[in-house]
Write a protein that holds these residues in place. Structure first.
Motif, PDB file in Angstrom:
ATOM      1  N   ARG A  75      51.482  47.748  43.581  1.00 39.02           N
ATOM      2  CA  ARG A  75      50.391  46.959  44.151  1.00 39.02           C
ATOM      3  C   ARG A  75      50.030  45.849  43.174  1.00 39.02           C
ATOM      4  O   ARG A  75      49.909  46.087  41.960  1.00 39.02           O
ATOM      5  CB  ARG A  75      49.181  47.873  44.373  1.00 39.02           C
ATOM      6  N   THR A 120      51.288  45.020  48.481  1.00 37.33           N
ATOM      7  CA  THR A 120      52.225  46.014  47.979  1.00 37.33           C
ATOM      8  C   THR A 120      53.619  45.416  48.086  1.00 37.33           C
ATOM      9  O   THR A 120      54.030  44.979  49.164  1.00 37.33           O
ATOM     10  CB  THR A 120      52.150  47.316  48.787  1.00 37.33           C
ATOM     11  N   SER A 151      50.181  49.768  52.551  1.00 35.02           N
ATOM     12  CA  SER A 151      49.580  49.545  51.232  1.00 35.02           C
ATOM     13  C   SER A 151      49.709  50.793  50.373  1.00 35.02           C
ATOM     14  O   SER A 151      49.485  51.909  50.844  1.00 35.02           O
ATOM     15  CB  SER A 151      48.096  49.175  51.373  1.00 35.02           C
TER      16      SER A 151
END
Length: 422
Positions: A75, A120, A151
């Motif tokens: 991320r 991400t 995500s």
């Protein structure tokens, strides 16, 4: 040894100019670096792809400086932009941090990949290099970046918002809200010639730090409260310094950011162990006044202290008179040199620069000024506040505040005993 063939192999593998690789390789070999180690060093320097082998699929926490290239999914925590000089050319790069559930790693992107904070991403064939002893990812022309639909949940704060106390050298893409305590515009010799910059001090309710604005934003002025989006942090004189660039968005705030009025009070030994600190308060005793104190002369060009009319940089000059104190300060846990500027020295001396000139002229000896200052401060306890720098030569504190301690030592000892005994 056929350096040319080795350089050609590396250049093809790394996607860089053969001439540059050959020059770097030859330099390393001249310093007796083994061939394999030299080639590995160049792979790390250029974020290489591992000599044609497939990149390792790794968790971020497992990436090591010995890796050549990796594929990771993480991320994006921060993403900042700035320009650098690379091989004589100006390059625009992106820098920041990405994370997964196992750790955080910084990255430099040499190409435009289109990802944003919070995305991400899966990064394929990212080069690995060592930076300040830690691994860092290089995204280059051989790297692929794919934005994932789902995500990734990470145990780290997403976004660059930071309090000043939480900033560390190497942070990129950070966002701070602060009040400009001090600000001045000056001209320096930049990489493109004379360059105007702003420099000064920022403050919030957690700390105070120096800053440099390399693009002279008009909204940055003393007393203003501002939001700075996309800053980076460098080490300046051993402490974190906020850097504002052409890519930083500066927004005036419609509210005032409170600034801490106090500095952390530390034992000197602890402060030295922790390293340089921009704003710290110490309590201790002045045990001596060093040479180079009292009535001194400075170079009119660079402001350095001169000896016998000679400046280290400009040779024979006509010196400018000034006052300064370099006091040896000790609190029982460590020792530092405390430097007082003219205003504080005049306060300690009990007279002005003109008074010091007159006293030295009457005595035909400028050392009388130093002696007078020493009589006022040596052997006495003081509270001092300022910026502490620690290097191979010891600890030096440039004082912003310096005053004698007037409270009763017995009362302080009793307060300490009460605290210890609960």
């Amino acid at each position: 040894m056929d350096i040319d063939s080795h350089a050609g192999e590396l250049a093809s593998d790394l996607g860089v100019e053969k001439q540059e690789v050959a020059a770097d390789l030859e330099t390393l070999l001249e310093y007796d670096v083994p061939l394999n180690e030299a080639k590995q060093s160049l792979r790390r320097k250029h974020g290489g792809g591992g000599g044609g082998t497939a990149p390792t699929v790794a968790s971020i926490g497992d990436v090591a400086t010995t890796d050549s290239s990796v594929t990771v999914t993480g991320r994006v925590l921060t993403n900042g932009t700035r320009t650098i000089m690379y091989n004589g050319e100006e390059r625009t790069i992106s820098e920041g941090e990405i994370a997964d559930e196992t750790g955080v790693i910084s990255y430099t992107a040499w190409e435009t990949f289109g990802f944003a904070v919070g995305d991400t991403i899966t990064v394929g064939n990212a080069g690995v290099r060592e930076w300040d002893g830690e691994p860092q990812l290089n995204f280059n022309e051989n790297t692929s970046v794919t934005t994932e639909a789902a995500s990734l949940s990470v145990p780290y704060e997403i976004g660059g918002e930071r309090s000043l106390v939480d900033l560390d050298p190497g942070d990129r893409g950070v966002v701070v809200e602060a009040t400009v305590i001090e600000c001045e515009q000056r001209t320096i010799d930049g990489r493109d010639g004379p360059t105007d910059i702003l420099s000064g001090v920022l403050g919030d309710d957690t700390a105070r730090l120096p800053f440099t604005d390399w693009d002279v934003h008009a909204t940055i002025e003393a007393g203003a409260s501002v939001r700075l989006d996309d800053c980076y942090v460098r080490k300046h004189r051993g402490v974190p310094s906020v850097n504002v660039s052409e890519f930083t968005t500066v927004t005036p705030l419609d509210r005032s950011i409170a600034v801490t009025e106090t500095a952390p009070t530390m034992e000197l030994g602890t402060a030295i162990t922790e390293g340089s600190t921009f704003d710290v308060e110490l309590r201790g005793t002045v045990i001596d006044v060093r040479d180079g104190s009292g009535l001194i002369q400075r170079c009119p060009e660079c402001n350095r202290v001169i000896q016998n009319g000679q400046c280290r940089s400009h040779g024979a000059v006509s010196g400018v008179d000034d006052l300064r104190v370099k006091a040896i300060f000790d609190d029982g846990t460590g020792t530092a040199t405390v430097v007082l500027g003219r205003e504080q020295t005049e306060r300690v001396y009990g007279g002005t620069l003109a008074d010091a000139r007159e006293q030295a002229r009457d005595a035909m000896d400028k050392d009388v000024v130093t002696t007078a200052i020493a009589a006022e401060i040596v052997g006495l306890e003081h509270r001092v506040r300022g910026s502490l720098s620690v290097d191979d030569y010891g600890a030096t504190l440039d004082a912003t505040e310096f005053e004698p301690l007037t409270d009763d030592p017995t009362d302080r000892a009793q307060a300490l005993l009460t605290e210890v005994n609960g």
